[in-house]
Design a protein around this motif. Structure first.
Motif, PDB file in Angstrom:
ATOM      1  N   MET A 225       5.498   6.680  21.375  1.00 11.00           N
ATOM      2  CA  MET A 225       5.651   7.286  20.065  1.00 11.00           C
ATOM      3  C   MET A 225       6.172   6.289  19.027  1.00 11.00           C
ATOM      4  SD  MET A 225       7.104  11.058  21.235  1.00 11.00           S
ATOM      5  CE  MET A 225       7.874  11.320  19.691  1.00 11.00           C
ATOM      6  N   LEU A 226       6.698   5.169  19.486  1.00 13.65           N
ATOM      7  CA  LEU A 226       7.308   4.206  18.575  1.00 13.65           C
ATOM      8  C   LEU A 226       6.343   3.669  17.511  1.00 13.65           C
ATOM      9  CD1 LEU A 226       9.875   2.695  17.803  1.00 13.65           C
ATOM     10  CD2 LEU A 226       9.293   0.986  19.511  1.00 13.65           C
ATOM     11  N   PRO A 227       5.111   3.268  17.871  1.00 12.60           N
ATOM     12  CA  PRO A 227       4.206   2.778  16.820  1.00 12.60           C
ATOM     13  C   PRO A 227       3.956   3.814  15.722  1.00 12.60           C
ATOM     14  CG  PRO A 227       3.373   2.150  18.972  1.00 12.60           C
ATOM     15  CD  PRO A 227       4.517   3.099  19.212  1.00 12.60           C
ATOM     16  N   GLY A 228       3.752   5.067  16.110  1.00 11.22           N
ATOM     17  CA  GLY A 228       3.536   6.117  15.114  1.00 11.22           C
ATOM     18  C   GLY A 228       4.761   6.349  14.249  1.00 11.22           C
ATOM     19  N   ALA A 229       5.948   6.266  14.851  1.00 12.67           N
ATOM     20  CA  ALA A 229       7.184   6.456  14.093  1.00 12.67           C
ATOM     21  C   ALA A 229       7.377   5.340  13.066  1.00 12.67           C
ATOM     22  CB  ALA A 229       8.379   6.513  15.048  1.00 12.67           C
ATOM     23  N   VAL A 230       7.092   4.108  13.456  1.00 12.04           N
ATOM     24  CA  VAL A 230       7.233   2.977  12.529  1.00 12.04           C
ATOM     25  C   VAL A 230       6.215   3.091  11.393  1.00 12.04           C
ATOM     26  CG1 VAL A 230       7.006   0.460  12.302  1.00 12.04           C
ATOM     27  CG2 VAL A 230       8.275   1.442  14.222  1.00 12.04           C
ATOM     28  N   ASP A 231       4.975   3.436  11.726  1.00 16.42           N
ATOM     29  CA  ASP A 231       3.954   3.601  10.685  1.00 16.42           C
ATOM     30  C   ASP A 231       4.323   4.712   9.716  1.00 16.42           C
ATOM     31  OD1 ASP A 231       2.495   1.585  11.857  1.00 16.42           O
ATOM     32  OD2 ASP A 231       1.046   2.922  12.826  1.00 16.42           O
ATOM     33  N   GLU A 232       4.826   5.816  10.246  1.00 21.01           N
ATOM     34  CA  GLU A 232       5.195   6.946   9.387  1.00 21.01           C
ATOM     35  C   GLU A 232       6.412   6.603   8.530  1.00 21.01           C
ATOM     36  OE1 GLU A 232       4.800  11.154   8.181  1.00 21.01           O
ATOM     37  OE2 GLU A 232       3.582   9.368   8.476  1.00 21.01           O
ATOM     38  N   ALA A 233       7.368   5.870   9.082  1.00 20.36           N
ATOM     39  CA  ALA A 233       8.528   5.440   8.292  1.00 20.36           C
ATOM     40  C   ALA A 233       8.081   4.514   7.163  1.00 20.36           C
ATOM     41  CB  ALA A 233       9.555   4.747   9.189  1.00 20.36           C
ATOM     42  N   ASN A 234       7.138   3.619   7.450  1.00 19.51           N
ATOM     43  CA  ASN A 234       6.613   2.741   6.399  1.00 19.51           C
ATOM     44  C   ASN A 234       5.904   3.540   5.308  1.00 19.51           C
ATOM     45  OD1 ASN A 234       7.436   0.142   7.054  1.00 19.51           O
ATOM     46  ND2 ASN A 234       5.795  -0.113   8.523  1.00 19.51           N
ATOM     47  N   ARG A 235       5.176   4.566   5.704  1.00 18.12           N
ATOM     48  CA  ARG A 235       4.476   5.394   4.715  1.00 18.12           C
ATOM     49  C   ARG A 235       5.475   6.115   3.814  1.00 18.12           C
ATOM     50  NH1 ARG A 235       3.369  10.415   3.502  1.00 18.12           N
ATOM     51  NH2 ARG A 235       4.438  11.241   5.315  1.00 18.12           N
ATOM     52  N   LEU A 236       6.512   6.694   4.417  1.00 18.51           N
ATOM     53  CA  LEU A 236       7.479   7.467   3.641  1.00 18.51           C
ATOM     54  C   LEU A 236       8.405   6.604   2.796  1.00 18.51           C
ATOM     55  CD1 LEU A 236       8.596  10.365   5.988  1.00 18.51           C
ATOM     56  CD2 LEU A 236       7.500  10.551   3.772  1.00 18.51           C
ATOM     57  N   THR A 237       8.707   5.413   3.264  1.00 16.01           N
ATOM     58  CA  THR A 237       9.638   4.537   2.549  1.00 16.01           C
ATOM     59  C   THR A 237       8.977   3.189   2.308  1.00 16.01           C
ATOM     60  OG1 THR A 237      10.629   3.771   4.604  1.00 16.01           O
ATOM     61  CG2 THR A 237      11.675   5.656   3.549  1.00 16.01           C
ATOM     62  N   SER A 238       7.898   3.191   1.598  1.00 18.74           N
ATOM     63  CA  SER A 238       7.106   1.983   1.369  1.00 18.74           C
ATOM     64  C   SER A 238       7.998   0.796   1.025  1.00 18.74           C
ATOM     65  CB  SER A 238       6.120   2.213   0.222  1.00 18.74           C
ATOM     66  OG  SER A 238       5.269   3.284   0.515  1.00 18.74           O
ATOM     67  N   PRO A 239       7.863  -0.308   1.786  1.00 22.93           N
ATOM     68  CA  PRO A 239       8.698  -1.484   1.500  1.00 22.93           C
ATOM     69  C   PRO A 239       8.483  -2.013   0.080  1.00 22.93           C
ATOM     70  CG  PRO A 239       7.361  -1.833   3.491  1.00 22.93           C
ATOM     71  CD  PRO A 239       6.958  -0.526   2.909  1.00 22.93           C
ATOM     72  N   ILE A 240       7.259  -1.975  -0.400  1.00 19.99           N
ATOM     73  CA  ILE A 240       6.954  -2.354  -1.781  1.00 19.99           C
ATOM     74  C   ILE A 240       6.593  -1.071  -2.514  1.00 19.99           C
ATOM     75  CG2 ILE A 240       5.427  -3.697  -3.291  1.00 19.99           C
ATOM     76  CD1 ILE A 240       7.234  -5.433  -1.549  1.00 19.99           C
ATOM     77  N   GLN A 241       7.330  -0.756  -3.547  1.00 21.21           N
ATOM     78  CA  GLN A 241       7.151   0.499  -4.257  1.00 21.21           C
ATOM     79  C   GLN A 241       5.943   0.482  -5.193  1.00 21.21           C
ATOM     80  OE1 GLN A 241       9.619   3.380  -3.952  1.00 21.21           O
ATOM     81  NE2 GLN A 241       9.392   2.203  -2.089  1.00 21.21           N
ATOM     82  N   PHE A 242       5.724  -0.658  -5.825  1.00 23.83           N
ATOM     83  CA  PHE A 242       4.623  -0.763  -6.781  1.00 23.83           C
ATOM     84  C   PHE A 242       4.271  -2.222  -6.980  1.00 23.83           C
ATOM     85  CE2 PHE A 242       8.595  -0.701  -9.133  1.00 23.83           C
ATOM     86  CZ  PHE A 242       8.483  -1.783  -9.972  1.00 23.83           C
ATOM     87  N   MET A 243       3.123  -2.464  -7.583  1.00 22.75           N
ATOM     88  CA  MET A 243       2.752  -3.830  -7.956  1.00 22.75           C
ATOM     89  C   MET A 243       1.933  -3.785  -9.237  1.00 22.75           C
ATOM     90  SD  MET A 243      -0.080  -4.888  -5.065  1.00 22.75           S
ATOM     91  CE  MET A 243       1.216  -5.058  -3.879  1.00 22.75           C
ATOM     92  N   PHE A 244       1.845  -4.901  -9.867  1.00 24.50           N
ATOM     93  CA  PHE A 244       1.112  -5.021 -11.120  1.00 24.50           C
ATOM     94  C   PHE A 244      -0.239  -5.685 -10.867  1.00 24.50           C
ATOM     95  CE2 PHE A 244       5.627  -5.157 -12.142  1.00 24.50           C
ATOM     96  CZ  PHE A 244       5.714  -4.204 -13.133  1.00 24.50           C
ATOM     97  N   ARG A 245      -1.226  -5.246 -11.620  1.00 30.55           N
ATOM     98  CA  ARG A 245      -2.540  -5.861 -11.566  1.00 30.55           C
ATOM     99  C   ARG A 245      -3.099  -5.915 -12.984  1.00 30.55           C
ATOM    100  NH1 ARG A 245      -1.256  -7.678  -7.430  1.00 30.55           N
ATOM    101  NH2 ARG A 245      -1.993  -7.139  -5.384  1.00 30.55           N
ATOM    102  N   GLU A 246      -4.030  -6.840 -13.203  1.00 28.18           N
ATOM    103  CA  GLU A 246      -4.716  -6.959 -14.489  1.00 28.18           C
ATOM    104  C   GLU A 246      -6.129  -6.399 -14.333  1.00 28.18           C
ATOM    105  OE1 GLU A 246      -6.324 -10.379 -17.576  1.00 28.18           O
ATOM    106  OE2 GLU A 246      -4.800 -10.900 -16.088  1.00 28.18           O
TER     107      GLU A 246
END
Length: 130
Positions: A1-22
């Motif tokens: 279950m660990l891989p799914g838990a890590v993926d879900e934690a990343n989804r809920l608490t995205s390490p990068i909140q936003f980024m800029f693009r042109e």
């Protein structure tokens, strides 16, 4: 279950909140024209909670199909270190879990990173239970 838990934690608490693009060309999105050269903000943290992509997006579900999780970007902008970061977290958490009952979280020292861009904690202190 660990891989799914890590993926879900990343989804809920995205390490990068936003980024800029042109914008490379004029484009219309939902009735709004974005002109070539305009700087736009892409909010991955919001996209990762899109109810059109994820059922009950604010719930933590270990077995959830990850859909279009944008925590580490997408396409040519996918983070080169994503696989290493994920492997490191899985390894660290996997080693810690069997011993977790011996520790407690020191919530008095828990501090979020002050950056609006990078989500996470400055430190997470565990202490041995007495």
């Amino acid at each position: 279950m660990l891989p799914g838990a890590v993926d879900e934690a990343n989804r809920l608490t995205s390490p990068i909140q936003f980024m800029f693009r042109e914008a490379l060309a004029d484009v219309e999105i939902a009735g709004t024209t974005i002109t070539k050269g305009a700087i736009i903000v892409l909010q991955m943290a919001a996209a990762n909670r899109d109810p059109a992509e994820f059922d009950d997006p604010d719930e933590f579900r270990i077995g959830r199909p990850q859909g279009r999780n944008l925590s580490f970007g997408h396409g040519i902008h996918f983070c080169l270190g994503a696989h290493l970061a994920t492997a490191e977290v899985r390894s660290a958490v996997g080693k810690l879990l069997p011993h977790l009952d011996r520790f407690e979280l020191d919530t008095a020292t828990l501090q979020l990173n002050p950056s609006m861009l990078h989500h996470g904690y400055q430190n997470i202190d565990l202490r041995a239970r007495s």
